[in-house]
Scaffold this motif. Structure first.
Motif, PDB file in Angstrom:
ATOM      1  N   VAL A 272       0.811  -1.221   0.000  1.00 29.76           N
ATOM      2  CA  VAL A 272       0.000   0.000   0.000  1.00 29.76           C
ATOM      3  C   VAL A 272       0.845   1.272   0.000  1.00 29.76           C
ATOM      4  CG1 VAL A 272      -1.698   1.322   1.346  1.00 29.76           C
ATOM      5  CG2 VAL A 272      -1.946  -1.162   1.088  1.00 29.76           C
ATOM      6  N   PHE A 273       1.986   1.261   0.700  1.00 31.40           N
ATOM      7  CA  PHE A 273       2.786   2.481   0.854  1.00 31.40           C
ATOM      8  C   PHE A 273       3.963   2.567  -0.113  1.00 31.40           C
ATOM      9  CE2 PHE A 273       0.386   2.183   4.724  1.00 31.40           C
ATOM     10  CZ  PHE A 273       0.120   3.495   5.069  1.00 31.40           C
ATOM     11  N   GLY A 274       4.241   1.490  -0.846  1.00 29.27           N
ATOM     12  CA  GLY A 274       5.271   1.540  -1.864  1.00 29.27           C
ATOM     13  C   GLY A 274       6.688   1.492  -1.325  1.00 29.27           C
ATOM     14  N   TYR A 275       7.669   1.449  -2.247  1.00 35.64           N
ATOM     15  CA  TYR A 275       9.078   1.359  -1.867  1.00 35.64           C
ATOM     16  C   TYR A 275       9.957   1.549  -3.093  1.00 35.64           C
ATOM     17  CZ  TYR A 275       8.070  -3.306  -3.668  1.00 35.64           C
ATOM     18  OH  TYR A 275       7.629  -4.333  -4.457  1.00 35.64           O
ATOM     19  N   MET A 276      11.241   1.730  -2.843  1.00 34.09           N
ATOM     20  CA  MET A 276      12.260   1.675  -3.884  1.00 34.09           C
ATOM     21  C   MET A 276      13.504   1.044  -3.289  1.00 34.09           C
ATOM     22  SD  MET A 276      14.086   4.568  -6.290  1.00 34.09           S
ATOM     23  CE  MET A 276      15.224   5.115  -5.026  1.00 34.09           C
ATOM     24  N   ARG A 277      14.068   0.095  -3.998  1.00 32.51           N
ATOM     25  CA  ARG A 277      15.299  -0.558  -3.542  1.00 32.51           C
ATOM     26  C   ARG A 277      16.214  -0.761  -4.736  1.00 32.51           C
ATOM     27  NH1 ARG A 277      15.879  -5.800   0.449  1.00 32.51           N
ATOM     28  NH2 ARG A 277      18.153  -5.992   0.351  1.00 32.51           N
ATOM     29  N   ALA A 278      17.359  -0.111  -4.696  1.00 33.88           N
ATOM     30  CA  ALA A 278      18.344  -0.224  -5.770  1.00 33.88           C
ATOM     31  C   ALA A 278      19.425  -1.215  -5.367  1.00 33.88           C
ATOM     32  CB  ALA A 278      18.964   1.141  -6.070  1.00 33.88           C
ATOM     33  N   GLU A 279      19.546  -2.275  -6.130  1.00 32.19           N
ATOM     34  CA  GLU A 279      20.591  -3.262  -5.906  1.00 32.19           C
ATOM     35  C   GLU A 279      21.622  -3.170  -7.023  1.00 32.19           C
ATOM     36  OE1 GLU A 279      18.579  -6.991  -5.531  1.00 32.19           O
ATOM     37  OE2 GLU A 279      17.641  -6.460  -3.618  1.00 32.19           O
ATOM     38  N   LYS A 280      22.657  -3.959  -6.943  1.00 34.09           N
ATOM     39  CA  LYS A 280      23.752  -3.860  -7.920  1.00 34.09           C
ATOM     40  C   LYS A 280      23.274  -4.132  -9.343  1.00 34.09           C
ATOM     41  CE  LYS A 280      27.495  -4.987  -4.706  1.00 34.09           C
ATOM     42  NZ  LYS A 280      28.608  -5.932  -4.389  1.00 34.09           N
ATOM     43  N   LYS A 281      22.403  -5.108  -9.485  1.00 31.91           N
ATOM     44  CA  LYS A 281      21.976  -5.495 -10.823  1.00 31.91           C
ATOM     45  C   LYS A 281      20.576  -5.019 -11.167  1.00 31.91           C
ATOM     46  CE  LYS A 281      24.805  -9.704 -10.984  1.00 31.91           C
ATOM     47  NZ  LYS A 281      24.793 -11.186 -11.182  1.00 31.91           N
ATOM     48  N   GLU A 282      19.735  -4.791 -10.164  1.00 32.64           N
ATOM     49  CA  GLU A 282      18.344  -4.443 -10.421  1.00 32.64           C
ATOM     50  C   GLU A 282      17.854  -3.368  -9.455  1.00 32.64           C
ATOM     51  OE1 GLU A 282      15.792  -8.091 -11.864  1.00 32.64           O
ATOM     52  OE2 GLU A 282      16.955  -8.684 -10.114  1.00 32.64           O
ATOM     53  N   THR A 283      16.866  -2.611  -9.911  1.00 27.47           N
ATOM     54  CA  THR A 283      16.173  -1.651  -9.061  1.00 27.47           C
ATOM     55  C   THR A 283      14.694  -2.012  -9.042  1.00 27.47           C
ATOM     56  OG1 THR A 283      17.719   0.137  -9.519  1.00 27.47           O
ATOM     57  CG2 THR A 283      15.548   0.769  -8.726  1.00 27.47           C
ATOM     58  N   PHE A 284      14.143  -2.108  -7.834  1.00 29.12           N
ATOM     59  CA  PHE A 284      12.734  -2.438  -7.684  1.00 29.12           C
ATOM     60  C   PHE A 284      11.999  -1.225  -7.135  1.00 29.12           C
ATOM     61  CE2 PHE A 284      15.150  -6.373  -7.147  1.00 29.12           C
ATOM     62  CZ  PHE A 284      14.591  -7.138  -8.168  1.00 29.12           C
ATOM     63  N   THR A 285      10.890  -0.882  -7.767  1.00 30.55           N
ATOM     64  CA  THR A 285      10.119   0.299  -7.390  1.00 30.55           C
ATOM     65  C   THR A 285       8.652  -0.056  -7.317  1.00 30.55           C
ATOM     66  OG1 THR A 285      11.681   1.696  -8.605  1.00 30.55           O
ATOM     67  CG2 THR A 285       9.619   2.704  -7.926  1.00 30.55           C
ATOM     68  N   ARG A 286       8.028   0.388  -6.270  1.00 34.90           N
ATOM     69  CA  ARG A 286       6.579   0.227  -6.121  1.00 34.90           C
ATOM     70  C   ARG A 286       5.995   1.607  -5.869  1.00 34.90           C
ATOM     71  NH1 ARG A 286       1.853  -2.468  -6.887  1.00 34.90           N
ATOM     72  NH2 ARG A 286       0.462  -2.418  -5.074  1.00 34.90           N
ATOM     73  N   VAL A 287       5.360   2.191  -6.877  1.00 31.50           N
ATOM     74  CA  VAL A 287       4.685   3.468  -6.674  1.00 31.50           C
ATOM     75  C   VAL A 287       3.520   3.241  -5.728  1.00 31.50           C
ATOM     76  CG1 VAL A 287       3.391   5.326  -7.771  1.00 31.50           C
ATOM     77  CG2 VAL A 287       5.372   4.327  -8.934  1.00 31.50           C
ATOM     78  N   SER A 288       3.461   4.013  -4.666  1.00 29.00           N
ATOM     79  CA  SER A 288       2.453   3.818  -3.634  1.00 29.00           C
ATOM     80  C   SER A 288       1.043   3.949  -4.199  1.00 29.00           C
ATOM     81  CB  SER A 288       2.645   4.836  -2.515  1.00 29.00           C
ATOM     82  OG  SER A 288       1.599   4.743  -1.574  1.00 29.00           O
ATOM     83  N   PRO A 289       0.190   2.925  -4.034  1.00 30.21           N
ATOM     84  CA  PRO A 289      -1.218   3.104  -4.402  1.00 30.21           C
ATOM     85  C   PRO A 289      -1.912   4.182  -3.572  1.00 30.21           C
ATOM     86  CG  PRO A 289      -0.688   0.769  -4.207  1.00 30.21           C
ATOM     87  CD  PRO A 289       0.483   1.535  -3.650  1.00 30.21           C
ATOM     88  N   LEU A 290      -1.396   4.441  -2.362  1.00 38.08           N
ATOM     89  CA  LEU A 290      -1.956   5.468  -1.489  1.00 38.08           C
ATOM     90  C   LEU A 290      -1.162   6.758  -1.645  1.00 38.08           C
ATOM     91  CD1 LEU A 290      -3.929   6.299   0.793  1.00 38.08           C
ATOM     92  CD2 LEU A 290      -2.187   5.513   2.420  1.00 38.08           C
ATOM     93  N   LYS A 291      -1.811   7.773  -2.157  1.00 40.00           N
ATOM     94  CA  LYS A 291      -1.165   9.063  -2.394  1.00 40.00           C
ATOM     95  C   LYS A 291      -1.839  10.124  -1.540  1.00 40.00           C
ATOM     96  CE  LYS A 291      -0.025   7.616  -7.080  1.00 40.00           C
ATOM     97  NZ  LYS A 291      -0.462   6.209  -6.845  1.00 40.00           N
ATOM     98  N   CYS A 292      -1.038  11.002  -0.948  1.00 40.56           N
ATOM     99  CA  CYS A 292      -1.557  12.001  -0.010  1.00 40.56           C
ATOM    100  C   CYS A 292      -0.985  13.376  -0.319  1.00 40.56           C
ATOM    101  CB  CYS A 292      -1.172  11.653   1.434  1.00 40.56           C
ATOM    102  SG  CYS A 292      -1.722  10.049   1.996  1.00 40.56           S
ATOM    103  N   SER A 293      -1.765  14.383  -0.060  1.00 35.19           N
ATOM    104  CA  SER A 293      -1.261  15.755  -0.055  1.00 35.19           C
ATOM    105  C   SER A 293      -0.717  16.068   1.330  1.00 35.19           C
ATOM    106  CB  SER A 293      -2.396  16.729  -0.373  1.00 35.19           C
ATOM    107  OG  SER A 293      -3.279  16.829   0.741  1.00 35.19           O
ATOM    108  N   PRO A 294      -0.008  17.181   1.494  1.00 41.35           N
ATOM    109  CA  PRO A 294       0.229  17.684   2.858  1.00 41.35           C
ATOM    110  C   PRO A 294      -1.104  18.101   3.478  1.00 41.35           C
ATOM    111  CG  PRO A 294       1.683  18.761   1.263  1.00 41.35           C
ATOM    112  CD  PRO A 294       0.654  18.022   0.475  1.00 41.35           C
ATOM    113  N   LEU A 295      -1.119  18.210   4.790  1.00 37.11           N
ATOM    114  CA  LEU A 295      -2.263  18.771   5.504  1.00 37.11           C
ATOM    115  C   LEU A 295      -1.960  20.250   5.731  1.00 37.11           C
ATOM    116  CD1 LEU A 295      -2.685  15.924   8.150  1.00 37.11           C
ATOM    117  CD2 LEU A 295      -4.208  16.360   6.205  1.00 37.11           C
ATOM    118  N   VAL A 296      -2.675  21.113   5.047  1.00 37.86           N
ATOM    119  CA  VAL A 296      -2.352  22.543   5.037  1.00 37.86           C
ATOM    120  C   VAL A 296      -3.476  23.333   5.693  1.00 37.86           C
ATOM    121  CG1 VAL A 296      -1.746  24.525   3.587  1.00 37.86           C
ATOM    122  CG2 VAL A 296      -1.053  22.224   2.904  1.00 37.86           C
TER     123      VAL A 296
END
Length: 331
Positions: free
Chosen positions: A93-117
């Motif tokens: 739900v919150f996503g991640y990014m992990r860069a390894e030597k041979k591969e990079t894995f990215t999960r764009v978060s399905p849950l997107k938020c604005s700041p609370l202003v």
């Protein structure tokens, strides 16, 4: 098109310092802590970062809903989760990014938020205090706080929850081929390099993400400025598309927040063919008492839009979460 839960919230912050920016270099004392704020022209608006809001959200999911959170590892100047969204709900739900030597894995978060202003401009108050428990002279300090109403929006991509791909494209390569081979261990279906969890599992993750809104807690300076950060006003709907319709629902008049019902009517009527759920509007008693939701519901029914549900904030969150659950289970 992809289906998104859209949410709009108002949080009452009557005496708060929920997100701090560190030392205020221009203050009278050397240890003054300033709140986060942005400027628009000459006006100052306190805010809470989206990262802080998401942290509160994630903490509730762990403590209230017993989510097992992905372990965090650190190497040099980077930190990353285990990036196993099949096993760990927060990686999903919150996503991640992990860069390894041979591969990079990215999960764009399905849950997107604005700041609370802050809805209205407000110059934070400088509060003076001392530490005097020790022997000798007291140690002076200052911190800022404010009295305002915070607004925020969020979106949850329903079609992304519980779906993970090995496609080698930035933002889309969520998992390794090795993890894909283990997808059946999590009762996931594998189709064209993509792992898809069961409808029941996807519904559980999305539903609990939404239910957590009613239990939000957190924020800085709670010892001295205790604040309930759960929403006091909320609008929820499912949209066939990704554009967020609810950005401008609130405004201010004479220094007080208002609900712009003319704008809300406009977008609900303009996009009614793309709104695939009821529209849930919740308000806490004692907050914005001048707002008449029954009148707005009747007004919309007269114009042919009869899909509005009203009630308390918690009631509307729970009813909406039930509808989201049905989205997965009845497809």
């Amino acid at each position: 098109m992809r289906k998104h839960c859209l949410g709009f919230v108002l949080i009452d912050a009557p005496h708060s310092a929920l997100n701090n920016a560190g030392t205020d270099e221009g203050a009278r004392t050397e240890n003054t802590i300033a709140v986060k704020k942005i400027k628009k022209g000459r006006e100052v608006y306190p805010y809470v970062s989206a990262q802080a809001w998401r942290y509160w959200w994630r903490e509730v999911l762990g403590s209230k809903f017993n989510w097992t959170m992905s372990p965090i590892a650190r190497e040099s100047k980077t930190a990353f989760t285990e990036n196993n969204p099949l096993k760990y709900y927060d990686d999903d739900v919150f996503g991640y990014m992990r860069a390894e030597k041979k591969e990079t894995f990215t999960r764009v978060s399905p849950l997107k938020c604005s700041p609370l202003v802050s809805v209205v401009p407000f110059k934070p108050v400088d509060d003076f205090g001392v530490m005097a428990r020790q022997e000798g002279d007291p140690v002076p300090y200052e911190h800022q706080f404010y009295s305002t109403v915070l607004k925020g929006i969020f979106a949850l991509d329903l079609d992304s929850v519980g779906r993970f791909t090995t496609v080698n494209k930035t933002g889309f390569k969520n998992i390794s081929k090795e993890l894909l081979q283990k997808a059946h261990d999590f009762n996931a279906q594998v189709v064209d390099g993509e792992a898809i969890l069961t409808a029941q599992e996807r519904a559980k993750r999305a539903k609990e993400t939404l239910l957590a809104l009613a239990y939000l807690f957190g924020g800085a300076k709670q010892t001295l400025n205790l604040t309930d950060v759960s929403p006091k006003f909320i609008i929820l709907l499912i949209l066939d598309g990704g554009n967020h319709l609810l950005m401008n629902v609130t405004g201010e008049k004479e220094g007080k927040p208002i609900i712009n019902f003319d704008y809300l009517e406009e977008v609900l009527l303009d996009y009614q063919d793309s709104i695939v759920s009821n529209v849930y509007i919740g308000k806490a008693s004692g907050f914005l008492d001048e707002v008449d939701l029954n009148r707005f519901k009747a007004r919309m029914a007269e114009k042919g839009f009869a899909r509005i549900e009203i009630g308390t904030v918690k009631q509307m969150i729970e009813s909406f979460a039930d509808e989201v659950e049905k989205y997965y289970l009845e497809r």
